[in-house]
Design an enzyme around this catalytic site. Structure first.
Site, PDB file in Angstrom:
ATOM      1  N   ARG A  27       7.724  35.210  30.052  1.00  0.00           N
ATOM      2  CA  ARG A  27       8.818  36.193  30.229  1.00  0.00           C
ATOM      3  C   ARG A  27       9.125  36.808  28.866  1.00  0.00           C
ATOM      4  NH1 ARG A  27      13.827  35.555  33.618  1.00  0.00           N
ATOM      5  NH2 ARG A  27      14.850  37.562  33.447  1.00  0.00           N
ATOM      6  N   LYS A  41      45.978  37.952  29.007  1.00  0.00           N
ATOM      7  CA  LYS A  41      44.963  39.011  28.911  1.00  0.00           C
ATOM      8  C   LYS A  41      44.761  39.709  30.264  1.00  0.00           C
ATOM      9  CE  LYS A  41      40.466  37.909  28.328  1.00  0.00           C
ATOM     10  NZ  LYS A  41      39.249  37.440  27.703  1.00  0.00           N
ATOM     11  N   HIS A 101      21.784  37.325  26.368  1.00  0.00           N
ATOM     12  CA  HIS A 101      23.060  37.017  27.015  1.00  0.00           C
ATOM     13  C   HIS A 101      24.243  37.499  26.186  1.00  0.00           C
ATOM     14  CE1 HIS A 101      21.424  35.133  30.433  1.00  0.00           C
ATOM     15  NE2 HIS A 101      20.942  34.079  29.808  1.00  0.00           N
ATOM     16  N   ALA A 117      36.070  38.052  48.876  1.00  0.00           N
ATOM     17  CA  ALA A 117      35.088  38.134  49.956  1.00  0.00           C
ATOM     18  C   ALA A 117      34.268  36.859  50.064  1.00  0.00           C
ATOM     19  CB  ALA A 117      34.189  39.333  49.721  1.00  0.00           C
ATOM     20  N   ARG A 136      52.766  42.108  34.727  1.00  0.00           N
ATOM     21  CA  ARG A 136      53.978  41.427  34.264  1.00  0.00           C
ATOM     22  C   ARG A 136      53.644  40.229  33.388  1.00  0.00           C
ATOM     23  NH1 ARG A 136      56.784  40.545  39.996  1.00  0.00           N
ATOM     24  NH2 ARG A 136      54.813  39.459  40.193  1.00  0.00           N
ATOM     25  N   ARG A 195      17.869  44.420  39.119  1.00  0.00           N
ATOM     26  CA  ARG A 195      18.500  45.334  40.081  1.00  0.00           C
ATOM     27  C   ARG A 195      17.506  46.008  41.037  1.00  0.00           C
ATOM     28  NH1 ARG A 195      21.558  46.140  42.471  1.00  0.00           N
ATOM     29  NH2 ARG A 195      22.913  47.913  42.080  1.00  0.00           N
ATOM     30  N   LYS A 223      30.422  50.207  42.743  1.00  0.00           N
ATOM     31  CA  LYS A 223      30.431  49.161  43.774  1.00  0.00           C
ATOM     32  C   LYS A 223      29.824  49.689  45.076  1.00  0.00           C
ATOM     33  CE  LYS A 223      33.753  45.797  42.345  1.00  0.00           C
ATOM     34  NZ  LYS A 223      34.936  45.004  42.630  1.00  0.00           N
ATOM     35  N   GLU A 237      44.708  35.099  46.347  1.00  0.00           N
ATOM     36  CA  GLU A 237      43.374  34.843  45.811  1.00  0.00           C
ATOM     37  C   GLU A 237      42.275  34.962  46.850  1.00  0.00           C
ATOM     38  OE1 GLU A 237      43.636  31.126  43.750  1.00  0.00           O
ATOM     39  OE2 GLU A 237      45.406  31.889  42.700  1.00  0.00           O
ATOM     40  N   TYR A 248      17.133  33.345  24.412  1.00  0.00           N
ATOM     41  CA  TYR A 248      16.955  31.887  24.294  1.00  0.00           C
ATOM     42  C   TYR A 248      16.034  31.554  23.114  1.00  0.00           C
ATOM     43  CZ  TYR A 248      19.276  31.270  28.822  1.00  0.00           C
ATOM     44  OH  TYR A 248      20.200  31.253  29.836  1.00  0.00           O
ATOM     45  N   GLN A 273      29.404  36.678  42.208  1.00  0.00           N
ATOM     46  CA  GLN A 273      30.574  35.843  42.455  1.00  0.00           C
ATOM     47  C   GLN A 273      30.246  34.405  42.857  1.00  0.00           C
ATOM     48  OE1 GLN A 273      32.983  39.427  44.162  1.00  0.00           O
ATOM     49  NE2 GLN A 273      34.154  37.585  44.555  1.00  0.00           N
ATOM     50  N   SER A 305      13.469  33.292  38.513  1.00  0.00           N
ATOM     51  CA  SER A 305      14.205  32.065  38.187  1.00  0.00           C
ATOM     52  C   SER A 305      15.711  32.268  38.336  1.00  0.00           C
ATOM     53  CB  SER A 305      13.885  31.670  36.747  1.00  0.00           C
ATOM     54  OG  SER A 305      14.598  30.517  36.405  1.00  0.00           O
ATOM     55  N   MET A 306      16.347  31.325  38.988  1.00  0.00           N
ATOM     56  CA  MET A 306      17.817  31.343  39.097  1.00  0.00           C
ATOM     57  C   MET A 306      18.282  29.896  39.195  1.00  0.00           C
ATOM     58  SD  MET A 306      20.955  32.274  39.915  1.00  0.00           S
ATOM     59  CE  MET A 306      21.077  33.988  40.340  1.00  0.00           C
ATOM     60  N   GLU A 326      15.882  36.910  27.002  1.00  0.00           N
ATOM     61  CA  GLU A 326      17.317  36.693  27.256  1.00  0.00           C
ATOM     62  C   GLU A 326      18.044  36.033  26.076  1.00  0.00           C
ATOM     63  OE1 GLU A 326      15.636  37.577  29.766  1.00  0.00           O
ATOM     64  OE2 GLU A 326      17.085  38.384  31.184  1.00  0.00           O
TER      65      GLU A 326
HETATM   66  P1  NAP Z   1      45.437  39.877  42.664  1.00  0.00           P
HETATM   67  O1  NAP Z   1      44.189  39.597  41.932  1.00  0.00           O
HETATM   68  O2  NAP Z   1      46.255  38.769  43.165  1.00  0.00           O
HETATM   69  O3  NAP Z   1      46.308  40.799  41.710  1.00  0.00           O
HETATM   70  C1  NAP Z   1      47.526  41.352  42.071  1.00  0.00           C
HETATM   71  C2  NAP Z   1      48.294  41.693  40.808  1.00  0.00           C
HETATM   72  O4  NAP Z   1      49.533  42.229  41.165  1.00  0.00           O
HETATM   73  C3  NAP Z   1      48.524  40.462  40.001  1.00  0.00           C
HETATM   74  O5  NAP Z   1      47.714  40.571  38.838  1.00  0.00           O
HETATM   75  C4  NAP Z   1      50.024  40.440  39.728  1.00  0.00           C
HETATM   76  O6  NAP Z   1      50.167  40.456  38.328  1.00  0.00           O
HETATM   77  C5  NAP Z   1      50.563  41.707  40.369  1.00  0.00           C
HETATM   78  N1  NAP Z   1      51.697  41.426  41.239  1.00  0.00           N
HETATM   79  C6  NAP Z   1      51.803  40.457  42.177  1.00  0.00           C
HETATM   80  N2  NAP Z   1      52.996  40.538  42.793  1.00  0.00           N
HETATM   81  C7  NAP Z   1      53.644  41.574  42.232  1.00  0.00           C
HETATM   82  C8  NAP Z   1      54.923  42.136  42.425  1.00  0.00           C
HETATM   83  N3  NAP Z   1      55.764  41.656  43.341  1.00  0.00           N
HETATM   84  N4  NAP Z   1      55.270  43.187  41.671  1.00  0.00           N
HETATM   85  C9  NAP Z   1      54.441  43.692  40.750  1.00  0.00           C
HETATM   86  N5  NAP Z   1      53.228  43.178  40.509  1.00  0.00           N
HETATM   87  C10 NAP Z   1      52.831  42.134  41.238  1.00  0.00           C
HETATM   88  O7  NAP Z   1      45.160  40.776  43.929  1.00  0.00           O
HETATM   89  P2  NAP Z   1      44.259  42.059  44.100  1.00  0.00           P
HETATM   90  O8  NAP Z   1      44.031  42.785  42.829  1.00  0.00           O
HETATM   91  O9  NAP Z   1      44.908  42.780  45.198  1.00  0.00           O
HETATM   92  O10 NAP Z   1      42.883  41.468  44.580  1.00  0.00           O
HETATM   93  C11 NAP Z   1      42.791  40.746  45.821  1.00  0.00           C
HETATM   94  C12 NAP Z   1      41.618  39.789  45.792  1.00  0.00           C
HETATM   95  O11 NAP Z   1      40.421  40.505  45.735  1.00  0.00           O
HETATM   96  C13 NAP Z   1      41.669  38.881  44.598  1.00  0.00           C
HETATM   97  O12 NAP Z   1      41.332  37.584  44.988  1.00  0.00           O
HETATM   98  C14 NAP Z   1      40.620  39.438  43.688  1.00  0.00           C
HETATM   99  O13 NAP Z   1      39.997  38.404  42.943  1.00  0.00           O
HETATM  100  C15 NAP Z   1      39.648  40.049  44.669  1.00  0.00           C
HETATM  101  N6  NAP Z   1      38.971  41.165  44.002  1.00  0.00           N
HETATM  102  C16 NAP Z   1      38.025  40.886  43.093  1.00  0.00           C
HETATM  103  C17 NAP Z   1      37.397  41.898  42.432  1.00  0.00           C
HETATM  104  C18 NAP Z   1      36.325  41.587  41.429  1.00  0.00           C
HETATM  105  O14 NAP Z   1      35.905  42.426  40.704  1.00  0.00           O
HETATM  106  N7  NAP Z   1      35.819  40.368  41.356  1.00  0.00           N
HETATM  107  C19 NAP Z   1      37.738  43.206  42.675  1.00  0.00           C
HETATM  108  C20 NAP Z   1      38.712  43.480  43.615  1.00  0.00           C
HETATM  109  C21 NAP Z   1      39.346  42.437  44.261  1.00  0.00           C
HETATM  110  P3  NAP Z   1      51.565  40.308  37.592  1.00  0.00           P
HETATM  111  O15 NAP Z   1      52.435  39.519  38.514  1.00  0.00           O
HETATM  112  O16 NAP Z   1      51.289  39.631  36.304  1.00  0.00           O
HETATM  113  O17 NAP Z   1      52.018  41.693  37.383  1.00  0.00           O
HETATM  114 FE1  SF4 Z   2      24.849  36.503  43.831  1.00  0.00          FE
HETATM  115 FE2  SF4 Z   2      26.467  38.308  44.959  1.00  0.00          FE
HETATM  116 FE3  SF4 Z   2      23.803  38.652  45.041  1.00  0.00          FE
HETATM  117 FE4  SF4 Z   2      24.901  36.758  46.468  1.00  0.00          FE
HETATM  118  S1  SF4 Z   2      25.260  38.955  46.713  1.00  0.00           S
HETATM  119  S2  SF4 Z   2      23.109  36.542  45.190  1.00  0.00           S
HETATM  120  S3  SF4 Z   2      26.585  36.091  45.153  1.00  0.00           S
HETATM  121  S4  SF4 Z   2      25.061  38.609  43.228  1.00  0.00           S
END
Ligand code: NAP
Ligand code: SF4
Length: 673
Positions: free
Chosen positions: A216, A565, A254, A659, A561, A290, A423, A656, A168, A341, A26-27, A166
């Site tokens: 389940r 959180k 959960h 993948a 900066r 998994r 990962k 932002e 529920y 994601q 189920s999903m 889970e």
């Molecule tokens: P990010 O999420 O945009 O984070 C970059 C961080 O650097 C920000 O939190 C920012 O925080 C800091 N920053 C930005 N400009 C800066 C500056 N000029 N000087 C100092 N600090 C600065 O980018 P990312 O970590 O490189 O990740 C890239 C993308 O991959 C993102 O979309 C992320 O969601 C994705 N990703 C996701 C995962 C996951 O687990 N889901 C893992 C890896 C990557 P402050 O400005 O507050 O310091």
């Molecule tokens: Fe969900 Fe990521 Fe698996 Fe696709 S690869 S089903 S987004 S967990």
């Protein structure tokens, strides 16, 4: 004869035979919530039935309004609704498949003020306090389950799955944690399981013998006050007697603080629990969590851990999972990398689910990949997830595609992600694309930085040149102790014992985990269980014990900066796991910082807009994870040369970029070329 004799063996259930041992679990996709989306749901399930899965279980349907997970969410409460489900069940049956409807009563996990439970105890993950049901109220819930099952039968389903795990509604009656009642529905373990047993008995009486009832069952609650093993076993035996056809495994509530399905959970981490349960009953038992590749499923079944495996997300990633296993093409499977994601994170954000590695999932009627009517020569520059998805999709549609990559391997940012502990699954996506490049005949040029001259002769050029790490303007940024995350993760540059990580986005968090993990792989099951405090449920109620994380080999400071959180931008269903992992490794998290300078002493900080409280982190290494800048050097020259150029992925917009957007954009562009 295939390599998976246990996995692909049929299973005779008396009135019906499953064609193999693989259940699509189920999903919730979000297509369940409105009748108008049922044709899309039908197309989604039909594609999976065509791909050979033995049995499909739908997303959860509430049996009444109090059981709704969210207001106006999916429910099955009338004959009118049941008739509309025929479009789904007919589509699955037309493909030779079987389908069961999951009945899910949320209890205190319901996200509305009318929720009910065994006792009036609020869940830690939900703002609404449930109302404790009266005796009559409990009976009414049982009747609703029975009615829902009868309606499912009317809608053409082959069975139902009663969601008893889970955390529920049913699970809330089963565990002392949430059941403080003194009447016949609470107190002793026998009383607490009465609800579950009466639901199954009532359904069996109503639907007759030739209808599947899957129950389940929560085999490890993974919460304080969860059921002990004797209770789990006694419940299983009574559920069997009450008329269930199959028992499925549920792991963890959960609200549990132990991850159960994210990518850092080792493959098949919980099947030993099903193995301990299986000898206690005579009906078939399903294991889950998994399992993502045929070899993993085969090993689990060959070991005798279970009679069947259930997988939900792997069928979003690849509808032909079973077909590929059957035809010895497991190397062509698009593997679910358990990132959550595009599936669970979407569901929690009330968006329709899809899949990061397969953007067509639950979009089957909308993202249609038709053969091209005019074959064109297409160059794709960049073999990260964006370029790879564009290249293979275009080639599959019949175009002649050449892929240029400056690096000597494909994968782009995934080549970094796969080196992060926990990962490792990301390597599967690179493997999958590698195989698809071969199968679709894309001509790949590795170690080749494409020039305008290389690209001039193509009909279309897709620039997926990606990103480079941003270098922030901090005084002393050129100091020898400063490295980028690419230097550290990809090229293994040496890092000292005290490290500051600048930037706490997804990559800063990943790098902190990388730096705080000893060489032993996180996907080692024993180490993982010790880190999260998981033990044999026969030894401790709820399978919980004291966590004993391996100490970090380094002292790490993670800095941002923003005053907010750390890790706020991480996924809803995965962020808490990363935050807990950082805490386990005693990563010191500092926010609201100003980077004053880097020198021989270390990294000098102040805090807040007034640059107060100066502090020097006496670190040996500073790792920069401050986001990315797009790489699009070629675009202007190509356009000037009259070449038709498409800019996608990080090269288009680095901010932002994840993948999910990358693969979605690559696939959608190629669908239109
Ligand atoms: P990010 O999420 O945009 O984070 C970059 C961080 O650097 C920000 O939190 C920012 O925080 C800091 N920053 C930005 N400009 C800066 C500056 N000029 N000087 C100092 N600090 C600065 O980018 P990312 O970590 O490189 O990740 C890239 C993308 O991959 C993102 O979309 C992320 O969601 C994705 N990703 C996701 C995962 C996951 O687990 N889901 C893992 C890896 C990557 P402050 O400005 O507050 O310091
Ligand atoms: Fe969900 Fe990521 Fe698996 Fe696709 S690869 S089903 S987004 S967990």
């Amino acid at each position: 004869m295939t390599g998976y004799p246990h996995l692909l063996a049929p299973l005779d259930l008396g009135h019906v035979t499953l064609r193999n041992r693989v259940i699509m679990g189920s999903m919730h996709t979000g297509l369940e919530d409105r009748a108008k989306d049922l044709p899309k749901l039908a197309a989604y399930f039909a594609e999976r039935a065509r791909g050979g899965v033995g049995l499909i279980v739908t997303g959860g349907y509430a049996p009444n309004r109090t059981g709704w997970l969210t207001p106006f969410g999916s429910r099955l409460t009338s004959r009118r609704q049941a008739r509309k489900h025929r479009v789904v069940t007919d589509a699955v049956h037309a493909e030779g498949g079987l389908i069961a409807l999951q009945i899910l009563h949320a209890g205190r996990y319901a996200y509305h003020p009318f929720s009910v439970s065994a006792s009036a105890l609020k869940a830690p993950i939900n703002p609404f306090k449930p109302r404790a049901l009266s005796d009559r109220g409990v009976r009414r819930q049982i009747d609703a389950y029975v009615e829902c099952a009868a309606l499912a039968r009317e809608g053409g389903y082959d069975g139902v799955e009663v969601m008893g795990s889970e955390g529920y509604f049913i699970n809330q009656f089963l565990a002392e944690r949430t059941n403080k009642r003194k009447d016949r529905w609470g107190g002793s373990a026998e009383n607490r399981r009465r609800l579950a047993v009466e639901i199954v008995r009532g359904i069996r009486q109503r639907v007759g013998p030739d209808f599947l009832i899957i129950y389940r069952l929560s085999m490890a609650d993974l919460v304080e006050g969860g059921q002990d093993w004797a209770e789990v076993v006694a419940l299983g035996k009574e559920i069997e007697q009450a008329g269930a056809s199959i028992i499925n495994t549920g792991i963890g509530w959960h609200e549990a603080r132990v991850p159960t399905i994210v990518t850092s959970v080792p493959r098949a981490a919980f099947t030993s629990i099903t193995a301990a349960f299986r000898p206690q009953v005579r009906i078939p038992v399903v294991t889950s969590n998994r399992i993502n590749l045929p070899q993993v499923g085969e090993e689990v079944l060959a070991r005798g851990d279970a009679d069947l495996i259930s997988m939900a997300r792997p069928f979003l990633a690849d509808p032909d999972w079973v077909l590929k296993a059957t035809t010895d093409r497991a190397d062509e499977i698009n593997v679910c990398i358990a990132c959550n994601q595009a599936c669970l994170d979407h569901v929690f954000a009330k968006r329709k689910a899809s899949c990061m590695v397969n953007p067509r999932a639950a979009r089957e009627t909308e993202l249609v990949l038709l053969p091209t009517r005019r074959t064109r020569r297409i160059a794709v520059v960049g073999a990260g997830p964006t370029g790879l998805s564009a290249a293979v999709t275009a080639a599959e549609r019949g175009h002649q595609v050449e892929l240029f990559e400056a690096d000597d391997e494909i994968g782009g940012q995934f080549g970094i992600a796969r080196r992060i502990p926990g990962k490792e699954e990301f390597a599967e996506t690179i493997r999958y694309y590698g195989r698809r490049l071969e199968l679709t005949g894309v001509k790949v040029h590795l170690g080749r930085r494409a020039s305008v001259d290389d690209l001039r002769g193509f009909d279309e050029v897709v620039l997926a040149t990606g990103v480079v790490p941003r270098i922030p303007a901090i005084p002393g940024i050129d100091h020898e102790k400063v490295l980028s995350y690419v230097d550290v993760v990809r090229f293994g540059r040496p890092v000292g014992a005290r490290v500051a990580v600048v930037g706490a986005g997804g990559i800063g968090v990943d790098v902190s985990e990388f730096l705080t993990t000893v060489d032993s792989p996180t996907l080692d099951l024993a180490a993982w269980k010790a880190e999260w405090g998981v033990t044999d449920p026969r030894q401790a109620a709820g399978a919980l014990t004291k966590p004993r994380p391996e100490p970090s080999p380094r002292q790490v400071f993670l800095l941002q900066r923003k005053p907010g959180k750390i890790g706020a931008g991480l996924g809803k269903t995965t962020g808490w796991v990363h935050r807990a992992a950082l805490k386990n490794k005693q990563v010191e998290q500092l926010r609201g910082v100003n980077y004053e300078r880097i020198d021989d002493e270390g990294l000098h900080l102040t805090f807040g807009p007034k640059r107060e409280k100066p502090r020097t982190l006496a670190v040996d290494t500073v790792v920069i994870c401050a986001g990315q800048e797009p790489v699009r050097d070629l675009v202007d020259d190509l356009r000037a040369a009259g070449v038709s150029v498409h800019l996608i992925g990080g090269a288009d917009r680095a901010a932002e970029l994840d993948a999910k957007r990358a693969i979605d954009q690559g696939t959608r562009l190629a669908a239109t070329l």
